[in-house]
Motif scaffolding. Structure first.
Motif, PDB file in Angstrom:
ATOM      1  N   THR A  49       1.038  -1.397   0.025  1.00  0.00           N
ATOM      2  CA  THR A  49      -0.293   0.301  -0.057  1.00  0.00           C
ATOM      3  C   THR A  49       0.464   1.063   0.013  1.00  0.00           C
ATOM      4  N   LEU A  50       2.008   1.188   0.437  1.00  0.00           N
ATOM      5  CA  LEU A  50       2.939   2.205   1.081  1.00  0.00           C
ATOM      6  C   LEU A  50       3.488   2.514   0.134  1.00  0.00           C
ATOM      7  N   ALA A  51       4.424   1.588  -0.361  1.00  0.00           N
ATOM      8  CA  ALA A  51       5.660   1.765  -2.018  1.00  0.00           C
ATOM      9  C   ALA A  51       5.429   2.810  -3.202  1.00  0.00           C
ATOM     10  N   ASP A  52       4.687   2.632  -3.473  1.00  0.00           N
ATOM     11  CA  ASP A  52       4.125   3.195  -4.400  1.00  0.00           C
ATOM     12  C   ASP A  52       3.340   4.184  -4.724  1.00  0.00           C
ATOM     13  N   ALA A  53       2.448   4.855  -3.687  1.00  0.00           N
ATOM     14  CA  ALA A  53       1.930   6.142  -2.601  1.00  0.00           C
ATOM     15  C   ALA A  53       2.384   7.445  -3.330  1.00  0.00           C
ATOM     16  N   ALA A  54       1.818   8.456  -3.601  1.00  0.00           N
ATOM     17  CA  ALA A  54       1.973   9.473  -4.384  1.00  0.00           C
ATOM     18  C   ALA A  54       1.312  10.523  -3.653  1.00  0.00           C
ATOM     19  N   PRO A  55       2.288  11.754  -2.519  1.00  0.00           N
ATOM     20  CA  PRO A  55       3.494  11.540  -3.217  1.00  0.00           C
ATOM     21  C   PRO A  55       3.760  10.379  -2.375  1.00  0.00           C
ATOM     22  N   ALA A  56       5.442  10.345  -2.561  1.00  0.00           N
ATOM     23  CA  ALA A  56       6.731   9.211  -2.241  1.00  0.00           C
ATOM     24  C   ALA A  56       6.232   9.322  -0.328  1.00  0.00           C
ATOM     25  N   TYR A  57       5.995   7.913  -0.299  1.00  0.00           N
ATOM     26  CA  TYR A  57       5.791   7.864   1.423  1.00  0.00           C
ATOM     27  C   TYR A  57       7.569   7.247   2.019  1.00  0.00           C
ATOM     28  N   ALA A  58       7.768   8.596   3.241  1.00  0.00           N
ATOM     29  CA  ALA A  58       9.069   8.230   3.653  1.00  0.00           C
ATOM     30  C   ALA A  58       8.746   8.777   5.650  1.00  0.00           C
ATOM     31  N   ILE A  59       9.841   7.990   5.480  1.00  0.00           N
ATOM     32  CA  ILE A  59       9.505   7.916   7.632  1.00  0.00           C
ATOM     33  C   ILE A  59       9.638   9.001   8.403  1.00  0.00           C
ATOM     34  N   ALA A  60      11.278   9.623   7.877  1.00  0.00           N
ATOM     35  CA  ALA A  60      11.665  10.428   8.203  1.00  0.00           C
ATOM     36  C   ALA A  60      11.316  12.004   7.251  1.00  0.00           C
ATOM     37  N   ALA A  61      11.598  11.717   6.352  1.00  0.00           N
ATOM     38  CA  ALA A  61      11.214  13.014   5.492  1.00  0.00           C
ATOM     39  C   ALA A  61      10.414  13.483   5.746  1.00  0.00           C
ATOM     40  N   GLY A  62       8.474  12.661   5.850  1.00  0.00           N
ATOM     41  CA  GLY A  62       7.996  13.778   6.379  1.00  0.00           C
ATOM     42  C   GLY A  62       7.868  13.839   7.440  1.00  0.00           C
ATOM     43  N   SER A  63       9.104  13.567   8.553  1.00  0.00           N
ATOM     44  CA  SER A  63       9.002  14.646   9.583  1.00  0.00           C
ATOM     45  C   SER A  63      10.002  15.469   9.722  1.00  0.00           C
ATOM     46  N   GLY A  64      10.534  16.276   8.132  1.00  0.00           N
ATOM     47  CA  GLY A  64      11.663  17.226   7.761  1.00  0.00           C
ATOM     48  C   GLY A  64      12.496  16.514   7.683  1.00  0.00           C
ATOM     49  N   GLY A  65      13.220  15.644   7.941  1.00  0.00           N
ATOM     50  CA  GLY A  65      14.780  15.215   7.794  1.00  0.00           C
ATOM     51  C   GLY A  65      14.692  15.332   5.878  1.00  0.00           C
ATOM     52  N   GLY A  66      16.026  15.564   5.797  1.00  0.00           N
ATOM     53  CA  GLY A  66      16.204  15.394   4.454  1.00  0.00           C
ATOM     54  C   GLY A  66      16.676  14.651   3.633  1.00  0.00           C
ATOM     55  N   ALA A  67      16.722  14.795   2.950  1.00  0.00           N
ATOM     56  CA  ALA A  67      16.488  13.533   1.286  1.00  0.00           C
ATOM     57  C   ALA A  67      17.651  13.391   0.995  1.00  0.00           C
ATOM     58  N   THR A  68      18.593  12.678   1.643  1.00  0.00           N
ATOM     59  CA  THR A  68      19.709  12.184   1.368  1.00  0.00           C
ATOM     60  C   THR A  68      19.678  10.605   1.140  1.00  0.00           C
ATOM     61  N   TRP A  69      21.098   9.762   0.910  1.00  0.00           N
ATOM     62  CA  TRP A  69      20.961   8.294   1.005  1.00  0.00           C
ATOM     63  C   TRP A  69      20.614   7.267   2.037  1.00  0.00           C
ATOM     64  N   LEU A  70      20.848   8.049   3.033  1.00  0.00           N
ATOM     65  CA  LEU A  70      21.192   7.671   4.504  1.00  0.00           C
ATOM     66  C   LEU A  70      19.067   6.904   4.670  1.00  0.00           C
TER      67      LEU A  70
END
Length: 250
Positions: free
Chosen positions: A120-141
């Motif tokens: 349900t979440l891998a192809d969600a739009a917008p892209a689902y990410a735990i830390a990105a949704g909290s203000g984390g930077g879009a890093t490779w980590l």
């Protein structure tokens, strides 16, 4: 004079034969079978615990700790880390393994979190990410930690269960008990959303977004997820009683 001895002695009546009834043993098998040290199993489980801890800590450091810790996958990964660390210690010190109800719960929760993510979440739009949704930077980590959480760790936990864990230690009654935590998490997620009315990320998962879908759809989604969790739990119990023993689990 004595009476003559009869030539033919009449047959004596046969005594009834009763099969001896064996009383059930009150001594468990593990009390008479001494455990042995399993260093390779301990090393594997320790590595699994370290990976789980590193993935969860990475997400916490990249995002808001309170928000990241509220995710089901982070909580289930933390439980997996604790259980595998304790199992590694028991395997190294030749102690009896943890109860099947505990190890089965940790396995079930990480597997369910992985299935929910990939379905349900891998192809969600917008892209689902735990830390990105909290203000984390879009890093490779963050993608690396997400891959560990949703793919590597569930597969590694399944391999540990299939290859290194003794079979027939789960029971069907555990499947119902394991549902208590998902039900409690659902109540927590909905209450969190109600207590944060002005936050953009008040609901942690899209299918639990009451503001967008309403309570009727959200509860229907929760019911489907709950039935899926119970089905996966029953499947794990059935596989646990049908998989053969291997020399690694003896």
């Amino acid at each position: 004079m004595t009476a003559p001895i009869p030539r033919d002695i009449p047959d004596l009546p046969a005594l009834p034969r009763t099969a001896p009834q064996l009383l059930p043993s009150v001594v468990p098998a593990r009390a008479v079978v001494p455990p042995v040290r399993r260093p390779l199993t301990a090393v594997y489980r320790l590595a699994l615990a370290v990976l789980a801890t590193a993935a969860a800590l990475t997400e916490i450091l990249l995002g808001s700790p309170t928000r990241v810790l509220s995710y089901f996958v982070i909580q289930s990964t933390a439980l997996l880390a604790l259980v595998t660390f304790a199992s590694a210690r028991r395997a190294w010190t030749a102690r009896h393994p943890l109860p099947g109800a505990v190890t089965g719960a940790a396995l079930l929760y990480v597997v369910v979190a992985a299935l929910v993510h990939h379905i349900t979440l891998a192809d969600a739009a917008p892209a689902y990410a735990i830390a990105a949704g909290s203000g984390g930077g879009a890093t490779w980590l963050e993608p690396a930690a997400g891959h560990l959480l949703h793919t590597v760790l569930p597969v590694a936990a399944l391999l540990d269960w299939l290859v290194l864990t003794p079979p027939a230690r789960m029971h069907l009654r555990h499947a119902t008990t394991w549902l208590l935590y998902p039900v409690a998490y659902l109540a927590f997620a909905l209450a969190r959303g109600e207590l944060l009315p002005g936050s953009a990320g008040r609901y942690l998962y899209p299918f639990l977004d009451v503001a967008r879908h309403g309570y009727r759809s959200v509860l229907a989604n929760a019911l489907l997820v709950g039935l899926a969790i119970y089905a996966v739990a029953v499947l794990l119990v059935a596989l646990d009683h049908t998989r053969p023993k291997t020399r690694f689990r003896l």
